[in-house]
Design a protein around this motif. Structure first.
Motif, PDB file in Angstrom:
ATOM      1  N   GLY A 457      45.833  23.704  31.060  1.00 54.42           N
ATOM      2  CA  GLY A 457      46.811  24.877  31.482  1.00 54.42           C
ATOM      3  C   GLY A 457      48.285  24.678  31.832  1.00 54.42           C
ATOM      4  O   GLY A 457      48.961  25.562  32.461  1.00 54.42           O
ATOM      5  N   ALA A 461      51.220  28.265  29.825  1.00 53.22           N
ATOM      6  CA  ALA A 461      50.069  28.922  30.461  1.00 53.22           C
ATOM      7  C   ALA A 461      50.855  29.851  31.485  1.00 53.22           C
ATOM      8  O   ALA A 461      51.710  29.604  32.255  1.00 53.22           O
ATOM      9  N   CYS A 464      50.015  32.034  37.681  1.00 54.00           N
ATOM     10  CA  CYS A 464      48.716  32.872  38.530  1.00 54.00           C
ATOM     11  C   CYS A 464      49.423  33.123  39.804  1.00 54.00           C
ATOM     12  O   CYS A 464      49.792  32.298  40.545  1.00 54.00           O
ATOM     13  N   SER A 528      41.912  30.159  38.160  1.00 54.02           N
ATOM     14  CA  SER A 528      43.237  30.333  37.526  1.00 54.02           C
ATOM     15  C   SER A 528      43.664  29.307  36.424  1.00 54.02           C
ATOM     16  O   SER A 528      44.617  29.701  35.673  1.00 54.02           O
ATOM     17  N   HIS A 531      42.511  28.380  31.284  1.00 53.50           N
ATOM     18  CA  HIS A 531      43.434  28.881  30.108  1.00 53.50           C
ATOM     19  C   HIS A 531      42.998  28.757  28.747  1.00 53.50           C
ATOM     20  O   HIS A 531      43.048  27.558  28.607  1.00 53.50           O
ATOM     21  N   GLY A 537      43.287  36.529  29.792  1.00 53.12           N
ATOM     22  CA  GLY A 537      44.173  35.631  30.978  1.00 53.12           C
ATOM     23  C   GLY A 537      44.258  36.397  32.171  1.00 53.12           C
ATOM     24  O   GLY A 537      44.288  37.421  32.361  1.00 53.12           O
ATOM     25  N   LEU A 539      46.057  36.985  35.545  1.00 53.64           N
ATOM     26  CA  LEU A 539      47.527  36.840  35.935  1.00 53.64           C
ATOM     27  C   LEU A 539      47.585  36.741  37.522  1.00 53.64           C
ATOM     28  O   LEU A 539      48.524  36.329  37.647  1.00 53.64           O
ATOM     29  N   TYR A 560      43.902  40.912  35.366  1.00 56.47           N
ATOM     30  CA  TYR A 560      43.787  40.170  34.238  1.00 56.47           C
ATOM     31  C   TYR A 560      44.815  41.027  33.153  1.00 56.47           C
ATOM     32  O   TYR A 560      45.409  41.980  33.254  1.00 56.47           O
ATOM     33  N   GLU A 561      45.010  40.282  31.997  1.00 57.58           N
ATOM     34  CA  GLU A 561      45.963  40.972  30.960  1.00 57.58           C
ATOM     35  C   GLU A 561      45.065  41.977  30.233  1.00 57.58           C
ATOM     36  O   GLU A 561      43.900  41.929  30.419  1.00 57.58           O
ATOM     37  N   LYS A 627      38.839  38.086  22.563  1.00 57.35           N
ATOM     38  CA  LYS A 627      39.021  37.487  24.061  1.00 57.35           C
ATOM     39  C   LYS A 627      37.782  37.632  24.736  1.00 57.35           C
ATOM     40  O   LYS A 627      37.407  38.866  25.046  1.00 57.35           O
TER      41      LYS A 627
END
Length: 764
Positions: A457, A461, A464, A528, A531, A537, A539, A560-561, A627
């Motif tokens: 990560g 990455a 977070c 967090s 990755h 992901g 965030l 999250y994304e 994902k």
């Protein structure tokens, strides 16, 4: 009578088919012995029939014509070195020191009719011998994920029928061969993840048949040749090298150009704005300057445009036009000024745009002051001037150094001659065998790579961050019902848009037991750090009430994304026929998820299990990349006593549940096979229907028609086999996730070959 005599002579002089089959059999058995009896070839030990009649399995494939082997594919169980997707390194082993690659290739040449040769992950080591050219019928050669080193032998250029050459994931560490233009039929050239040095030779641009060129993850440098001469080039992958020229003109038919993480400088050519077929362009992490061509954003097929982390400057016109297919744009970490064009603004739901770390007149919280960009551009011009002066100084200094070197060489020459004879008798055997620089004797003896899990990560990455509850309320319009995406065992899910325009998904978790914020933060910090390209992901997070009493952290929000293309289950349903995925696409999605789960099990310490593996927890982004969501949430929602701060020895994930993840992934495989029939059906129904896989009629009844019409039978059989193993009632009988991943990759390889053959047949 004369006729009968002639017929008798013909019969007598017909070559013995049985003898030829015996010869081929002996060669295969010898190869098995030289490869030190890999499990892939275990079936050869007990099989007493003609090897040409063997059914292809998940481990090997043998095809024959006129009693000669024409196709040999073996995938071993030697793990490969670190790949661009794995995120971690694992222990590697080669074949033993007694292995001779020269003898091995000599044995292979006794199969002169071979057209397809694929030997992957078998631990083969040593310099590839020139005699490989004796396999003159080869059309496809894949030796990826082994431990071959040195230079690519020039004799390969004599394989004039070759259309695919793949040598990825080895240790070739010389230059890219200058004789590549000797290939008159080559369409795919892939030399990724080696240690190749020097410039890309101009001869590459003379291979008129080339459609795919992949040289990423090497140590290439210097100027790019003029790829515009490759009129059929569709894919160009040069990521993660040291290429430092300006960008050349590109072929008009280019579909994918991956040029990130190099040292490219200068402006993006205006000609890039004329690439009508271009879909995916990644120029991130270079030294590009100037204002990008406005036409880039309106290319008719462009869907992914990454210009992040360069020195691009100026302002984009407000009337900028964006392609209707554009789904992702990254302008971050540049020197842009002015406003953001309306088609890229936060009001657009069609495109995800990253624009932080510029000097734009919006989103002041994530932008630099205008003076920062002006000063940076000024420093760049001054640096260019200084570089010219340095070059002049270096040239003058080099002349003086050359004079000194000549004098020194003359003085040393006599001493060298006196010592040369003695050294010839004292050098160890391994040095005599011309081991190239950069490949240590320890690597060849042990063939192991040190784990990089501690670096997890740290590269590329996202950071977070801790969100305030008010930020999340604003992002979701007060958690309005119009932003509500659904609710499951992991809490409610909302879609939101942050102040900088980033779309996010916000998961609201209600903890069963109260827990101190200190312990929550420890667990969230661990979460967090997960990755991976195939994980949604994380965030940031928000602890509602974190400013109050330390024991009141009862609700957690995970940010999250946002993954825009829905979940995998909807793409298997007949409710949206236009979205239903063909077999090869399903395989790529399954491989991505398997990589992510394998990473969760082995890429972090301690491993993380209970990962909510369901088809509706697999999300697809704008490029159909899978994902996995809701992974590792057990870290946050599990029993409090299992997460107390106990130092490095604590184990926040239950390692005994690895087989549960394998079993649940088996149901994902099953749903991928049967498609709409799984909708609304229970576990018992699906398990009962699995019996139908045993016959062709049963398969036609239960397997999704989309799969049946787009798959090869061999690829389908491989996946059915691993599905049955994953769903075994006995946990000890279930495969490891490494085995699952291997089988899926093999199935995808078989399918790709079948698709290529069909395309070739239709063209013919």
């Amino acid at each position: 009578m004369g006729y009968l005599c002639m017929l008798l002579l013909v019969v007598l002089f017909i070559p013995s088919t049985n003898a030829l089959q015996t010869s081929q059999t002996q060669v295969l058995l010898q190869l098995r012995k030289q490869l030190e009896f890999p499990s892939s070839l275990q079936i050869l030990e007990s099989y007493d029939g003609d090897f040409c009649s063997l059914s292809s399995s998940a481990h090997m494939s043998i095809s024959c014509q006129d009693s000669s082997v024409t196709q040999l594919k073996i995938m071993g169980d030697k793990p490969v070195k670190v790949s661009e997707f794995s995120g971690f390194a694992i222990r590697n082993k080669t074949l033993s020191e007694s292995f001779s690659i020269d003898s091995f290739v000599t044995t292979l040449t006794r199969l002169p009719s071979l057209r397809v040769l694929s030997l992957v992950s078998l631990g083969i080591w040593g310099p590839l011998p020139d005699k490989i050219h004796r396999l003159s019928s080869l059309e496809l050669l894949d030796l990826s994920s082994n431990f071959m080193y040195g230079s690519i032998p020039p004799a390969i250029s004599r394989l004039v029928k070759l259309h695919t050459l793949i040598l990825d994931g080895n240790y070739f560490n010389e230059s890219v061969p200058a004789w590549l233009d000797s290939f008159s039929n080559l369409s795919i050239l892939s030399l990724k993840s080696n240690g190749l040095k020097g410039q890309i030779p101009f001869s590459v641009c003379k291979i008129k048949t080339l459609t795919n060129l992949a040289l990423s993850h090497n140590e290439l440098s210097g100027k790019l040749p003029d790829f515009n001469t490759l009129t059929g080039l569709h894919v160009l992958d040069l990521r993660e090298n040291h290429l430092d020229s300006e960008l050349p003109v590109m072929p008009e038919v280019l579909v994918t150009a991956l040029l990130s993480k190099n040292l490219f400088s200068g402006k993006i050519p205006e000609q890039f704005g004329n690439l009508g077929q271009l879909q995916h362009l990644d120029l991130s992490f270079n030294h590009l300057s100037g204002t990008p061509p406005a036409a880039l954003f309106s290319l008719p097929n462009i869907s992914y445009l990454n210009l992040g982390s360069n020195m691009l400057s100026g302002s984009l016109p407000n009337e900028l036009s964006c392609s209707g297919k554009l789904g992702f744009v990254d302008l971050s970490s540049n020197k842009f000024i002015g406003g953001l064009p309306s088609c890229l603004s936060s009001n657009s739901d069609q495109v995800v745009v990253k624009f932080g770390e510029n000097c734009l007149s919006i989103d002041s919280q994530h932008q630099h002051q205008g003076s920062y960009c002006e000063e940076a551009i000024k420093r760049g011009k001054q640096s260019k001037g200084r570089n010219i002066a340095v070059v002049v100084a270096v040239i003058v200094g080099a002349c003086l150094v050359m004079v000194l070197l000549v004098v020194g060489a003359l003085l040393l020459c006599r001493e060298f001659r006196s010592r040369r004879t003695h050294e010839q008798h004292t050098l160890p055997k391994m040095v005599k065998e011309n081991i190239p620089a950069g490949v240590s004797s320890e690597l060849l003896a042990n063939a192991r790579l040190i784990s990089q899990a501690s670096k997890l990560g740290t590269q590329g990455a996202p950071v977070c961050r801790l969100f305030a509850f008010e930020e999340l309320k604003e992002a979701t319009n007060g958690f309005d019902s119009s932003r509500f995406l659904g609710e499951g065992s992991m809490g409610k899910l909302y879609r939101g848009r942050l102040e900088n325009g980033t779309s996010v998904a916000i998961r609201a978790l209600s903890l069963v037991k109260k827990c101190s914020n200190q312990n929550l933060k420890v667990r969230l910090d661990l979460l967090s750090k997960l990755h991976h390209p195939h994980l949604v992901g994380l965030l940031g997070h928000c602890l509602d009430g974190s400013g109050q009493d330390d024991s009141s952290g009862n609700e957690v929000f995970l940010v999250y994304e946002y993954v825009p293309n829905g979940n995998y289950r909807t793409h298997l349903s007949d409710s949206f026929p236009e979205k239903v995925l063909k077999w090869s696409d399903r395989l790529q999605i399954l491989i991505g998820v398997a990589k992510a789960v394998h990473f969760l099990h082995t890429g972090v310490i301690p491993g993380c299990f209970n990962n909510q593996l369901k088809t509706n927890n697999i999300l697809l982004d704008e490029h159909q990349i899978a994902k996995l969501s809701d992974y590792g949430v057990f870290i946050v929602t599990g029993e409090i006593e299992k997460f107390q701060v106990k130092g490095e020895g604590s184990k926040p994930c239950q390692q005994t549940n690895v087989q549960d993840d394998v079993y649940n992934f088996g149901f994902i495989l099953l749903e991928s096979l049967v498609g709409p029939i799984a909708t609304g059906k229970g576990e018992a129904f699906l398990l009962n229907e699995m019996a139908s896989f045993g016959s062709q009629d049963g398969r036609r009844r239960i397997v999704d028609p989309v799969v049946l019409t787009t798959c090869s039978q061999e690829s389908l059989s491989i996946v059915i086999s691993i599905t049955n193993k994953c769903l075994s009632p006995e946990p000890s009988s279930r495969p490891s996730f490494e085995d699952v991943l291997w089988n899926l990759q093999y199935a995808a390889q078989v399918q790709a070959t079948s698709d290529a053959d069909q395309k070739s047949d239709s063209t013919s």
